[in-house]
Motif scaffolding. Sequence first.
Motif, PDB file in Angstrom:
ATOM      1  N   ALA A 207      -6.213  -0.265  -4.931  1.00 28.79           N
ATOM      2  CA  ALA A 207      -5.703   0.871  -5.689  1.00 28.79           C
ATOM      3  C   ALA A 207      -4.237   1.162  -5.409  1.00 28.79           C
ATOM      4  O   ALA A 207      -3.545   1.715  -6.266  1.00 28.79           O
ATOM      5  N   ALA A 208      -3.771   0.816  -4.210  1.00 27.57           N
ATOM      6  CA  ALA A 208      -2.394   1.144  -3.837  1.00 27.57           C
ATOM      7  C   ALA A 208      -1.730  -0.050  -3.157  1.00 27.57           C
ATOM      8  O   ALA A 208      -1.373   0.003  -1.978  1.00 27.57           O
ATOM      9  N   PRO A 209      -1.528  -1.144  -3.885  1.00 27.13           N
ATOM     10  CA  PRO A 209      -0.919  -2.329  -3.275  1.00 27.13           C
ATOM     11  C   PRO A 209       0.505  -2.057  -2.810  1.00 27.13           C
ATOM     12  O   PRO A 209       1.289  -1.418  -3.505  1.00 27.13           O
ATOM     13  N   GLY A 210       0.800  -2.510  -1.604  1.00 25.92           N
ATOM     14  CA  GLY A 210       2.135  -2.342  -1.068  1.00 25.92           C
ATOM     15  C   GLY A 210       2.403  -1.005  -0.423  1.00 25.92           C
ATOM     16  O   GLY A 210       3.458  -0.807   0.195  1.00 25.92           O
ATOM     17  N   VAL A 211       1.469  -0.057  -0.538  1.00 22.75           N
ATOM     18  CA  VAL A 211       1.638   1.264   0.068  1.00 22.75           C
ATOM     19  C   VAL A 211       1.083   1.215   1.490  1.00 22.75           C
ATOM     20  O   VAL A 211      -0.019   0.696   1.709  1.00 22.75           O
ATOM     21  N   PRO A 212       1.830   1.720   2.490  1.00 24.95           N
ATOM     22  CA  PRO A 212       1.324   1.718   3.870  1.00 24.95           C
ATOM     23  C   PRO A 212      -0.069   2.329   3.966  1.00 24.95           C
ATOM     24  O   PRO A 212      -0.318   3.412   3.435  1.00 24.95           O
ATOM     25  N   LEU A 213      -0.978   1.602   4.636  1.00 21.46           N
ATOM     26  CA  LEU A 213      -2.379   2.002   4.726  1.00 21.46           C
ATOM     27  C   LEU A 213      -2.753   2.287   6.176  1.00 21.46           C
ATOM     28  O   LEU A 213      -2.473   1.484   7.076  1.00 21.46           O
ATOM     29  N   TYR A 214      -3.395   3.428   6.411  1.00 23.03           N
ATOM     30  CA  TYR A 214      -3.816   3.813   7.754  1.00 23.03           C
ATOM     31  C   TYR A 214      -5.325   4.031   7.779  1.00 23.03           C
ATOM     32  O   TYR A 214      -5.916   4.495   6.798  1.00 23.03           O
ATOM     33  N   PRO A 215      -5.964   3.734   8.917  1.00 21.33           N
ATOM     34  CA  PRO A 215      -7.419   3.891   9.001  1.00 21.33           C
ATOM     35  C   PRO A 215      -7.870   5.334   9.233  1.00 21.33           C
ATOM     36  O   PRO A 215      -9.048   5.634   9.129  1.00 21.33           O
ATOM     37  N   ASP A 216      -6.909   6.228   9.567  1.00 16.86           N
ATOM     38  CA  ASP A 216      -7.283   7.619   9.837  1.00 16.86           C
ATOM     39  C   ASP A 216      -6.193   8.564   9.343  1.00 16.86           C
ATOM     40  O   ASP A 216      -5.080   8.163   9.002  1.00 16.86           O
ATOM     41  N   VAL A 217      -6.541   9.851   9.319  1.00 19.29           N
ATOM     42  CA  VAL A 217      -5.621  10.875   8.823  1.00 19.29           C
ATOM     43  C   VAL A 217      -4.418  11.025   9.745  1.00 19.29           C
ATOM     44  O   VAL A 217      -3.291  11.251   9.286  1.00 19.29           O
ATOM     45  N   ALA A 218      -4.641  10.885  11.045  1.00 18.75           N
ATOM     46  CA  ALA A 218      -3.536  11.029  12.001  1.00 18.75           C
ATOM     47  C   ALA A 218      -2.424  10.021  11.714  1.00 18.75           C
ATOM     48  O   ALA A 218      -1.234  10.346  11.806  1.00 18.75           O
ATOM     49  N   GLY A 219      -2.807   8.808  11.358  1.00 18.53           N
ATOM     50  CA  GLY A 219      -1.799   7.799  11.043  1.00 18.53           C
ATOM     51  C   GLY A 219      -0.989   8.179   9.822  1.00 18.53           C
ATOM     52  O   GLY A 219       0.245   8.011   9.798  1.00 18.53           O
TER      53      GLY A 219
END
Length: 327
Positions: free
Chosen positions: A41-53
């Motif tokens: 859904a969001a290619p190239g957008v920084p992805l984090y496994p949690d909300v804190a990230g």
Amino acid sequence: MMRVGLIGLGMMGRHHARVLQHLDGVELAAVSDPGGDVHGAAPGVPLYPDVAGLIGHGVDAAVCAVPTALHEPVGMQLAEAGIHAFIEKPIAADVASGQRLVDAFASRGLVGAVGHIERFNPALQELKRRLDAGDLGKIHQIATRRQGPFPGRITDVGVARDLGTHDLDLTMWLGGDRFAEIDSQSAILVRDGREDLIAITGRLRNDVITNHLVNWLSPMKERVTTVTGEAGAFVADTLTADLTFYENGSVETEWEALANFRGVKEGNITRFAFPKPEPLKTELEAFRDAIRSGAPGIVTLEDGLHTLRAAEAVINGPSVSGSFNGD
């Protein structure tokens, strides 16, 4: 550019990602989902496994599209970090959790919105504009039908909190007041412990009578809102975004058999033409503008809490006349 984060990349989150990536004045800065971006859904957008990230990445605002049980903990993390939030409906799993979210955002001067997207359907937006202009005169009744097959993705709430909150919210919005009384009949026919059919009757504090049929058991999908008043009736179909006005007639009936009936007469029927933008785009634009300039138009956290109170009154059984406190 406003830096916005997105939490949750499931069914609704994917749509948010699509719209946010093309919304004027907004940058989709980061996304978060413990399962990753499995749908791309969001290619190239920084992805984090949690909300804190995601919070650590640095965002001005965030959209929370996670299961209802997570609305409070995720929303509280955002509030504590000073981040404006758009939380998908319902505001929370229960009224106490919703109240804590309202207090957390209000005490920090943050914008909080709830995703009651039906308010932003073009047919209802046009209907609201015409009601505010006085086209219908005094409103007598608002009736809704929201029926269709069971959606397999809904596992954490029953039909009242999921679908029913749409109708409770839009009714208070269109009717211009909160509920004074609300009663219901419900049934659990498919799933253990969760209602999948409910019939709701109510009265707003300004004496508008309301009726709502909601279920996950109908083989056909139906989304209809009828507002009846002094000048006739508006019928909005939010599946097709069509709005039709059935005007009270002024022509005298010459046929004696029909003339014996008392009450209003049939008049002209008008189907309106108006722009039909995507509701989610309109909704997110309103959230953006509320943060930028304090513009009205969002469904506030307080609005979402009132709707959840009404839904809980429905789920908990019939109310005694006058006992439901919409405040």
